[in-house]
Design a protein around this motif. Structure first.
Motif, PDB file in Angstrom:
ATOM      1  N   PRO A  39       1.016  -1.305  -0.176  1.00  0.00           N
ATOM      2  CA  PRO A  39       0.530  -0.244   0.241  1.00  0.00           C
ATOM      3  C   PRO A  39       0.941   0.917  -0.246  1.00  0.00           C
ATOM      4  N   ASN A  40       0.095   2.562  -0.305  1.00  0.00           N
ATOM      5  CA  ASN A  40       1.154   4.070   0.281  1.00  0.00           C
ATOM      6  C   ASN A  40       1.780   3.400   1.795  1.00  0.00           C
ATOM      7  N   SER A  42       4.548   1.338   2.083  1.00  0.00           N
ATOM      8  CA  SER A  42       4.336   0.684   2.274  1.00  0.00           C
ATOM      9  C   SER A  42       6.196   0.666   2.789  1.00  0.00           C
ATOM     10  N   GLN A 194       2.050  -0.314  -8.645  1.00  0.00           N
ATOM     11  CA  GLN A 194       0.796  -0.151  -7.794  1.00  0.00           C
ATOM     12  C   GLN A 194      -0.431  -1.056  -8.189  1.00  0.00           C
ATOM     13  N   ASP A 210       4.507  -3.980   4.055  1.00  0.00           N
ATOM     14  CA  ASP A 210       3.141  -3.610   4.557  1.00  0.00           C
ATOM     15  C   ASP A 210       3.586  -2.758   5.937  1.00  0.00           C
ATOM     16  N   THR A 309      -2.413  -7.454   3.196  1.00  0.00           N
ATOM     17  CA  THR A 309      -1.917  -5.953   3.769  1.00  0.00           C
ATOM     18  C   THR A 309      -3.337  -5.358   4.751  1.00  0.00           C
TER      19      THR A 309
END
Length: 315
Positions: A39-40, A42, A194, A210, A309
């Motif tokens: 994820p953003n 991470s 992504q 994560d 995640t």
């Protein structure tokens, strides 16, 4: 046997008290594509910045092609290429001038650098725009030029940080082709993205981060298998609710549904471990549910990513 060209031990980067990358152990095989997913926030980009010598680790260590990224940073830089998230080329120069400049900075002689720039632009479909200012290029053309700038002298290891973000499908496919060409010619690629379909299509191995930590690593098949299997079930639309309830009682969780025909629906369930279909069928039949089709399924990479995640919402 392929050797590891990247190895990290407890690689960590802190900002104050916060660990953005927290004890990551990474192994990247020679001549492969290794995708970093997460994820953003991470820690993907921070990891790449440490591996490419742009950031010093707070603790732990990293070796690229046998060289320590702190002690032997100059040796690492001579052997790698890096394409970051933002355009590195000068929009006021032409495509040819940009690549010539990068070739000269890499130590190539003036005449050789001009010829090499032209050859690259021809090979990667930018010859017609070679003498145009980059500010007139489309987004896909600029991204292709960025990748060429990072590989103007073919690196042993190429870091690509989200190279296809915001591009149309045709431009993404072009870049997929370039990446596979680089690997076929011996370059090892570390890719952050992504787009899970991108990782599934290109990557020989995947590491999922994560919260700065490694939550899974392996081939795409190994990661999806570790999450579990599931059941695909087609029933009458009117029986959907009862079927979901019964599968839930077997520990299955619904992950998707789609109308098959006007009056039937396909239900997709994830489960831990291999599902036994016969006990499920017996209970469905006892409840009067007509089963049109049933089968085992493997989790998709999307499902595995979400499961690995999964975060508890803030209260």
């Amino acid at each position: 046997m392929r050797v590891n060209v990247i190895e990290t031990e407890s690689l960590t980067r802190r900002y104050g008290e916060r660990a953005v990358v927290d004890g990551v152990d990474l192994r990247v095989r020679e001549g492969t594509v290794h995708a970093l997913l997460g994820p953003n926030g991470s820690g993907k980009t921070t990891t790449v910045r440490m591996l490419s010598t742009l950031l010093r680790p707070s603790s732990g260590s990293a070796r690229v092609l046998g060289f320590d990224t702190v002690v032997d940073a100059v040796q690492v830089r001579r052997r790698i290429g890096l394409v970051g998230q933002f355009h590195s080329v000068d929009p006021r120069l032409t495509g040819s001038e940009n690549l010539t400049m990068f070739a000269r900075l890499s130590g190539m002689r003036a005449r050789d650098s001009r010829r090499h720039a032209r050859d690259l632009l021809e090979r990667f479909g930018l010859a017609d725009a070679a003498d145009q200012q980059v500010q007139s290029y489309s987004g896909g053309m600029r991204r292709r030029l960025d990748i060429l700038a990072g590989t103007v002298v073919r690196p042993a290891v190429l870091f690509l940080d989200e190279p296809t973000t915001g591009l149309d499908p045709h431009s993404r496919n072009d870049i997929f082709g370039y990446i596979l060409d680089f690997v076929a010619e011996g370059t090892t690629v570390v890719l952050t993205t992504q787009y899970l379909d991108e990782a599934e299509r290109l990557a020989d191995a995947i590491t999922i981060l994560d919260g700065g930590r490694t939550v899974a690593t392996g081939t795409p098949a190994e990661i999806t298998a570790a999450v579990g299997a599931g059941v695909d079930l087609v029933v009458a639309s009117a029986d959907c609710g009862r079927a979901v309830k019964i599968l839930n009682e077997f520990g299955a969780r619904e992950v998707g549904s789609a109308v098959v025909q006007e009056h039937s629906i396909r239900l997709a369930f994830g489960m831990d471990g291999e599902p036994e279909l016969l006990p499920i069928l017996r209970v469905l039949d006892a409840d009067g549910i007509d089963v049109y089709d049933i089968g085992r399924r493997r989790a998709s990479l999307d499902e595995a990513f979400l499961a690995l995640t999964e975060r508890t919402p803030a209260s």
